[in-house]
Design a protein around this motif. Structure first.
Motif, mmCIF file in Angstrom:
data_model
loop_
_atom_site.group_PDB
_atom_site.id
_atom_site.type_symbol
_atom_site.label_atom_id
_atom_site.label_comp_id
_atom_site.label_asym_id
_atom_site.label_seq_id
_atom_site.Cartn_x
_atom_site.Cartn_y
_atom_site.Cartn_z
ATOM 1 N N LYS A 130 3.207 -25.801 32.725
ATOM 2 C CA LYS A 130 3.396 -24.155 31.975
ATOM 3 C C LYS A 130 3.794 -24.017 31.276
ATOM 4 O O LYS A 130 4.145 -23.499 29.904
ATOM 5 N N ALA A 131 5.057 -24.667 30.940
ATOM 6 C CA ALA A 131 6.483 -25.200 30.358
ATOM 7 C C ALA A 131 5.905 -25.540 28.877
ATOM 8 O O ALA A 131 6.398 -25.833 28.231
ATOM 9 N N GLU A 132 4.934 -26.394 29.356
ATOM 10 C CA GLU A 132 4.742 -27.951 28.130
ATOM 11 C C GLU A 132 3.268 -27.795 27.539
ATOM 12 O O GLU A 132 2.218 -27.890 26.242
ATOM 13 N N GLU A 133 3.066 -26.156 27.908
ATOM 14 C CA GLU A 133 1.684 -25.419 27.266
ATOM 15 C C GLU A 133 1.448 -25.191 25.934
ATOM 16 O O GLU A 133 2.264 -24.593 25.641
ATOM 17 N N GLN A 134 0.168 -25.290 25.395
ATOM 18 C CA GLN A 134 0.416 -25.886 24.043
ATOM 19 C C GLN A 134 0.434 -24.319 23.947
ATOM 20 O O GLN A 134 -0.336 -23.467 23.644
ATOM 21 N N LEU A 135 0.888 -23.865 22.262
ATOM 22 C CA LEU A 135 0.755 -22.403 21.693
ATOM 23 C C LEU A 135 -0.128 -22.419 20.860
ATOM 24 O O LEU A 135 -0.790 -23.349 20.701
ATOM 25 N N SER A 136 -0.200 -21.123 20.676
ATOM 26 C CA SER A 136 -1.398 -20.753 19.583
ATOM 27 C C SER A 136 -0.959 -20.195 18.593
ATOM 28 O O SER A 136 -0.204 -18.474 19.068
ATOM 29 N N ILE A 137 -1.106 -20.458 17.301
ATOM 30 C CA ILE A 137 -1.206 -19.807 16.682
ATOM 31 C C ILE A 137 -1.532 -19.154 15.740
ATOM 32 O O ILE A 137 -2.984 -20.361 15.142
ATOM 33 N N ILE A 138 -2.286 -18.325 15.148
ATOM 34 C CA ILE A 138 -3.310 -17.605 14.025
ATOM 35 C C ILE A 138 -2.513 -17.706 12.427
ATOM 36 O O ILE A 138 -1.967 -16.817 12.727
ATOM 37 N N ALA A 139 -3.522 -18.035 11.564
ATOM 38 C CA ALA A 139 -2.723 -18.245 9.824
ATOM 39 C C ALA A 139 -3.585 -17.496 9.399
ATOM 40 O O ALA A 139 -5.635 -17.934 10.225
ATOM 41 N N VAL A 140 -3.749 -16.545 8.590
ATOM 42 C CA VAL A 140 -5.144 -15.155 8.193
ATOM 43 C C VAL A 140 -4.700 -15.535 7.170
ATOM 44 O O VAL A 140 -3.774 -15.169 6.209
ATOM 45 N N THR A 141 -5.454 -15.694 5.752
ATOM 46 C CA THR A 141 -4.588 -16.167 4.725
ATOM 47 C C THR A 141 -6.042 -15.427 3.680
ATOM 48 O O THR A 141 -7.519 -15.143 3.789
ATOM 49 N N ASP A 159 3.099 -32.187 14.976
ATOM 50 C CA ASP A 159 4.640 -32.395 15.454
ATOM 51 C C ASP A 159 5.660 -31.228 16.343
ATOM 52 O O ASP A 159 6.291 -31.787 16.573
ATOM 53 N N SER A 160 5.177 -29.776 16.186
ATOM 54 C CA SER A 160 5.124 -28.816 17.306
ATOM 55 C C SER A 160 4.377 -28.663 18.393
ATOM 56 O O SER A 160 5.097 -27.722 18.921
ATOM 57 N N ASN A 161 4.316 -29.212 18.535
ATOM 58 C CA ASN A 161 2.904 -29.363 19.429
ATOM 59 C C ASN A 161 2.486 -27.809 19.957
ATOM 60 O O ASN A 161 1.886 -26.903 20.904
ATOM 61 N N VAL A 162 2.309 -27.471 19.235
ATOM 62 C CA VAL A 162 0.993 -26.402 18.991
ATOM 63 C C VAL A 162 -0.838 -26.296 18.058
ATOM 64 O O VAL A 162 -0.590 -26.889 17.377
ATOM 65 N N LYS A 163 -1.309 -25.406 18.911
ATOM 66 C CA LYS A 163 -2.410 -25.098 18.348
ATOM 67 C C LYS A 163 -2.777 -24.245 16.882
ATOM 68 O O LYS A 163 -2.168 -23.537 16.878
ATOM 69 N N VAL A 164 -3.284 -24.237 15.743
ATOM 70 C CA VAL A 164 -2.875 -23.364 14.442
ATOM 71 C C VAL A 164 -4.883 -23.265 14.497
ATOM 72 O O VAL A 164 -5.563 -23.821 14.563
ATOM 73 N N ASP A 165 -4.810 -22.047 14.310
ATOM 74 C CA ASP A 165 -6.073 -21.172 14.497
ATOM 75 C C ASP A 165 -6.138 -20.794 12.287
ATOM 76 O O ASP A 165 -5.587 -19.853 12.259
ATOM 77 N N TYR A 166 -7.224 -21.766 11.396
ATOM 78 C CA TYR A 166 -6.850 -21.067 10.413
ATOM 79 C C TYR A 166 -8.115 -20.581 9.588
ATOM 80 O O TYR A 166 -8.893 -20.546 9.706
ATOM 81 N N ARG A 167 -7.384 -19.377 8.826
ATOM 82 C CA ARG A 167 -8.978 -17.892 8.790
ATOM 83 C C ARG A 167 -8.777 -17.591 7.638
ATOM 84 O O ARG A 167 -8.018 -17.460 7.179
ATOM 85 N N ALA A 168 -10.051 -17.161 6.524
ATOM 86 C CA ALA A 168 -9.925 -16.578 5.779
ATOM 87 C C ALA A 168 -11.102 -16.192 5.476
ATOM 88 O O ALA A 168 -12.079 -16.469 5.776
ATOM 89 N N PRO A 169 -10.779 -15.148 5.157
ATOM 90 C CA PRO A 169 -12.554 -14.605 3.923
ATOM 91 C C PRO A 169 -13.593 -15.649 3.528
ATOM 92 O O PRO A 169 -12.616 -15.856 2.314
ATOM 93 N N GLU A 170 -14.965 -15.796 3.057
ATOM 94 C CA GLU A 170 -14.897 -16.249 2.409
ATOM 95 C C GLU A 170 -14.882 -15.851 0.972
ATOM 96 O O GLU A 170 -15.400 -17.335 -0.062
ATOM 97 N N THR A 171 -14.360 -14.859 0.305
ATOM 98 C CA THR A 171 -14.487 -14.804 -1.108
ATOM 99 C C THR A 171 -12.623 -14.071 -0.691
ATOM 100 O O THR A 171 -12.660 -13.594 -0.153
ATOM 101 N N PHE A 172 -12.352 -13.647 -1.612
ATOM 102 C CA PHE A 172 -11.253 -12.754 -2.265
ATOM 103 C C PHE A 172 -11.366 -11.272 -1.861
ATOM 104 O O PHE A 172 -12.472 -10.362 -2.241
ATOM 105 N N ASP A 173 -11.089 -10.926 -0.146
ATOM 106 C CA ASP A 173 -11.709 -9.920 0.553
ATOM 107 C C ASP A 173 -11.010 -8.751 1.103
ATOM 108 O O ASP A 173 -10.793 -9.901 1.996
ATOM 109 N N MET A 174 -10.056 -7.781 0.371
ATOM 110 C CA MET A 174 -9.119 -7.415 1.365
ATOM 111 C C MET A 174 -9.370 -6.810 2.799
ATOM 112 O O MET A 174 -9.197 -6.576 3.429
ATOM 113 N N VAL A 175 -11.018 -6.065 2.591
ATOM 114 C CA VAL A 175 -11.003 -5.694 3.759
ATOM 115 C C VAL A 175 -11.419 -6.574 5.097
ATOM 116 O O VAL A 175 -11.458 -6.113 6.124
ATOM 117 N N ALA A 176 -12.460 -7.783 4.209
ATOM 118 C CA ALA A 176 -12.676 -8.514 5.469
ATOM 119 C C ALA A 176 -11.384 -9.343 6.287
ATOM 120 O O ALA A 176 -11.295 -9.653 7.188
#
Length: 317
Positions: free
Chosen positions: A26-37, A59-76
């Motif tokens: 539990k102490a070493e459980e991999q953290l989850s971070i989400i990136a939305v650009t 390097d930090s032993n975390v899981k990063v999920d990178y997400r972005a809309p298909e085009t420059f779309d602020m609603v999405a």
């Protein structure tokens, strides 16, 4: 009786080992971070940002999920942020090109107790929206420096080519350039991110107005390289100079060869790497920088361009 106590003792030890193993996991459980650009990872600039994030994740032993809309779309993009909030990650990283459009979604994350770090764009809205800190380049002051540098070179008329009008960071670059280019003229040329359209519009602008003596791109791979190609094709390199924000191996080669004046480096790799690292440290130890972290600007000119090309081709610079 003795054998019963012996069995119980073995059981207690086994339970203790199991309990301690479970706490350790539990102490070493991999953290989850989400990136939305707002930038797709297939884009040359944003691929460098993602590279930084993935290296920091390793390097930090975390899981990063990178997400972005298909085009420059602020609603999405707002919808992607809200979806990230519902997953309750250890932190959310966002770019913030339109604080008015994205603000409500960001505030939902903050209200849910999820630490948010902004990067690349949106520095002016950081405090108002409750974002922990911003990693990036303050675009208006950067633009002022660029304008002042172009003025110091004796140039008179800047064509500032904006491939994402409405993106606050890019709009600020042109506006800042105009402030720094005191006494000169700055014309904003709006385009899409389509290379053919960019080249056609630059060529049309240079043909229509011979007073333009420098083309300023807001993206080296998207605009800077196209501007160099157009100036060469038109044979006006002696009269029209080229400069650009951001880096690409091809544009850096043009700088090294004297076909472009300079590139403005905002270090996108750091913009990806540092927020992941900061959020991991915050989740594990409660530590986080007390203020924003500037990643740029710095100028890459002819004497330094060659040394940066290799790292650029590796997706780091």
């Amino acid at each position: 009786m003795k054998s019963i106590w012996k069995k119980l003792a073995y059981g207690v030890v086994a339970l203790g080992i199991a309990a301690s193993w479970s706490v350790g996991v539990k102490a070493e459980e991999q953290l989850s971070i989400i990136a939305v650009t707002h930038g797709q990872a297939s884009d040359p600039f944003w691929s460098i940002v993602k590279n930084g994030m993935m290296q920091a994740a390793k390097d930090s032993n975390v899981k990063v999920d990178y997400r972005a809309p298909e085009t420059f779309d602020m609603v999405a993009m707002a919808q992607l942020i809200e979806a990230a909030v519902n997953q309750h990650p250890a932190g959310i990283i966002i770019s913030n090109p339109d604080p008015d459009a994205l603000g409500p979604a960001i505030e939902k994350a903050v209200a849910a107790g999820i630490p948010v770090i902004s990067m690349n764009s949106g520095i002016a809205a950081q405090e108002k929206l409750g974002i922990k800190l911003h990693v990036g380049q303050d675009e208006t002051p950067a633009g002022i420096k660029v304008g002042a540098k172009l003025k110091s070179l004796g140039l008179k008329h800047v064509l500032c080519v904006n491939q994402e009008v409405g993106n606050a960071a890019l709009d600020q670059r042109c506006a800042g350039t105009e402030k720094g280019f005191e006494g000169g003229k700055v014309t904003v040329l709006p385009t899409t991110a389509d290379p053919a359209e960019i080249e056609a519009k630059i060529q049309a602008a240079l043909t229509a107005d011979p007073s333009i003596d420098v083309v300023l791109g807001l993206s080296a791979p998207l605009v800077g390289e196209r501007a160099v190609a157009v100036v060469e094709k038109m044979g006006v390199g002696d009269k029209v100079k080229v400069a650009s924000y951001d880096l690409s191996a091809n544009f850096l080669q043009a700088v090294a060869d004297g076909k472009a004046l300079f590139a403005v480096d905002q270090q996108p790799y750091l913009q990806g790497y540092l927020p992941v690292t900061f959020l991991a440290l915050n989740a594990r130890y409660g530590t986080i920088p007390a203020g924003n972290v500037p990643s740029g600007p710095s100028f890459v000119e002819k004497d330094t361009a060659a040394s940066v090309i290799e790292k650029s081709s590796q997706g780091i610079r």
